[in-house]
Design an enzyme around this catalytic site. Structure first.
Site, PDB file in Angstrom:
ATOM      1  N   ASN A  13      45.938 -22.343 -61.938  1.00  0.00           N
ATOM      2  CA  ASN A  13      46.551 -21.014 -61.747  1.00  0.00           C
ATOM      3  C   ASN A  13      47.435 -20.660 -62.940  1.00  0.00           C
ATOM      4  O   ASN A  13      47.431 -19.517 -63.398  1.00  0.00           O
ATOM      5  CB  ASN A  13      47.340 -20.964 -60.442  1.00  0.00           C
ATOM      6  CG  ASN A  13      46.435 -20.714 -59.262  1.00  0.00           C
ATOM      7  OD1 ASN A  13      45.973 -19.601 -59.040  1.00  0.00           O
ATOM      8  ND2 ASN A  13      46.120 -21.765 -58.518  1.00  0.00           N
ATOM      9  N   ASN A 106      54.726 -17.042 -54.475  1.00  0.00           N
ATOM     10  CA  ASN A 106      53.928 -18.247 -54.238  1.00  0.00           C
ATOM     11  C   ASN A 106      52.493 -17.833 -53.954  1.00  0.00           C
ATOM     12  O   ASN A 106      52.238 -16.756 -53.424  1.00  0.00           O
ATOM     13  CB  ASN A 106      54.478 -19.017 -53.029  1.00  0.00           C
ATOM     14  CG  ASN A 106      53.720 -20.310 -52.793  1.00  0.00           C
ATOM     15  OD1 ASN A 106      53.409 -21.051 -53.728  1.00  0.00           O
ATOM     16  ND2 ASN A 106      53.387 -20.589 -51.543  1.00  0.00           N
ATOM     17  N   HIS A 108      49.198 -19.208 -51.819  1.00  0.00           N
ATOM     18  CA  HIS A 108      48.824 -20.183 -50.795  1.00  0.00           C
ATOM     19  C   HIS A 108      47.316 -20.093 -50.562  1.00  0.00           C
ATOM     20  O   HIS A 108      46.765 -18.995 -50.421  1.00  0.00           O
ATOM     21  CB  HIS A 108      49.584 -19.902 -49.495  1.00  0.00           C
ATOM     22  CG  HIS A 108      49.256 -20.915 -48.445  1.00  0.00           C
ATOM     23  ND1 HIS A 108      49.731 -22.197 -48.506  1.00  0.00           N
ATOM     24  CD2 HIS A 108      48.457 -20.849 -47.357  1.00  0.00           C
ATOM     25  CE1 HIS A 108      49.244 -22.888 -47.490  1.00  0.00           C
ATOM     26  NE2 HIS A 108      48.475 -22.085 -46.767  1.00  0.00           N
ATOM     27  N   ASP A 144      55.900 -20.656 -46.238  1.00  0.00           N
ATOM     28  CA  ASP A 144      54.652 -19.875 -46.209  1.00  0.00           C
ATOM     29  C   ASP A 144      54.748 -18.675 -45.253  1.00  0.00           C
ATOM     30  O   ASP A 144      53.746 -18.303 -44.626  1.00  0.00           O
ATOM     31  CB  ASP A 144      53.455 -20.768 -45.803  1.00  0.00           C
ATOM     32  CG  ASP A 144      53.177 -21.870 -46.825  1.00  0.00           C
ATOM     33  OD1 ASP A 144      53.505 -21.674 -48.001  1.00  0.00           O
ATOM     34  OD2 ASP A 144      52.632 -22.913 -46.434  1.00  0.00           O
ATOM     35  N   GLU A 173      41.769 -17.283 -56.419  1.00  0.00           N
ATOM     36  CA  GLU A 173      43.204 -17.383 -56.768  1.00  0.00           C
ATOM     37  C   GLU A 173      43.456 -16.904 -58.192  1.00  0.00           C
ATOM     38  O   GLU A 173      44.441 -16.211 -58.454  1.00  0.00           O
ATOM     39  CB  GLU A 173      43.670 -18.843 -56.666  1.00  0.00           C
ATOM     40  CG  GLU A 173      43.801 -19.353 -55.257  1.00  0.00           C
ATOM     41  CD  GLU A 173      44.465 -20.731 -55.198  1.00  0.00           C
ATOM     42  OE1 GLU A 173      45.203 -20.954 -54.242  1.00  0.00           O
ATOM     43  OE2 GLU A 173      44.246 -21.566 -56.089  1.00  0.00           O
TER      44      GLU A 173
END
Ligand code: GAR
Length: 200
Positions: A13, A106, A108, A144, A173
């Site tokens: 990422n 973030n 996930h 999360d 992602e």
């Protein structure tokens, strides 16, 4: 705007974010890559891109508070405005998060609020879902569970193994995270309670 990316692993990422940044799509400065593990591949990716790296290991501090205080010190020193968690496998405390309220993102690997935790891809695969996906969200003190910025679905077919599904997930992602960062940097995200509106 100055960005710090936090990683603990392979850093694919991070690589996608660097790619988008180098193309001029993320109009900010990626100043720092922070890792809690000295030998993670993300650090090599950062070095190859000419980004400063910093390893801050939990084991070198007596308490989590001291560990996080050190991280906050370096973020302050580099005038970091935005923290991007990219496979950083540590849970940040509520105190740390409030120091960067609504300024921590973030990614996930599941469609939250399903399959929270450290094994989103595996958990969804073993559950037998037909559709899973990726979520970029603001980080709040509950794991999360912060306001969702972007989600994108990924089909799990009958032929998929956990590995092929993981591959498809990572591919997704790498499209979604740079875009979410770009929206943040461009000031296009408005948060009201749990809802994030994208101002176009
Ligand atoms: C990514 O799949 C990310 O979604 C996941 O870690 C992986 C890091 O890969 N994060 C979590 O599971 C957070 N709960 P990368 O190091 O190749 O970017």
């Amino acid at each position: 705007m100055n960005i710090a990316v936090f990683c603990s692993g392979n850093g694919t990422n991070l690589q996608a974010i660097i790619g988008s940044w180098k193309k001029g799509h993320i109009k900010a400065d990626i100043k720092l890559v922070v890792s809690d593990l000295p030998d993670c591949y993300a650090l090599i990716r950062a070095k190859n891109a000419g980004i400063k790296t910093l390893v801050i290991e939990r084991k070198n501090f007596k308490t989590k508070k001291d560990f996080e205080a050190e991280i906050l010190k370096v973020l302050k020193r580099d005038n970091i405005d935005l923290i991007v968690l990219a496979g950083y496998m540590r849970i940040l405390s509520g105190d740390f998060i409030s120091a960067y309220e609504n300024k921590i993102l973030n990614i996930h690997p599941a469609l939250l609020p399903s399959f929270k935790g450290a094994h989103g891809i595996r958990d969804a695969f073993e559950y037998g879902v037909k559709i899973t996906g990726v979520t970029v969200h603001f980080v709040t003190k509950d794991m999360d569970a912060g306001p969702i910025i972007l989600q994108s679905s990924v089909k799990a077919t009958e032929d998929d193994t956990e590995e092929t599904l993981a591959e498809a997930m990572h591919e997704e992602e790498h499209k979604v995270y740079p875009r979410a960062i770009q929206l943040f940097v461009d000031g296009k995200l408005k948060i009201e309670g749990r809802k994030v509106t994208i101002l176009e």
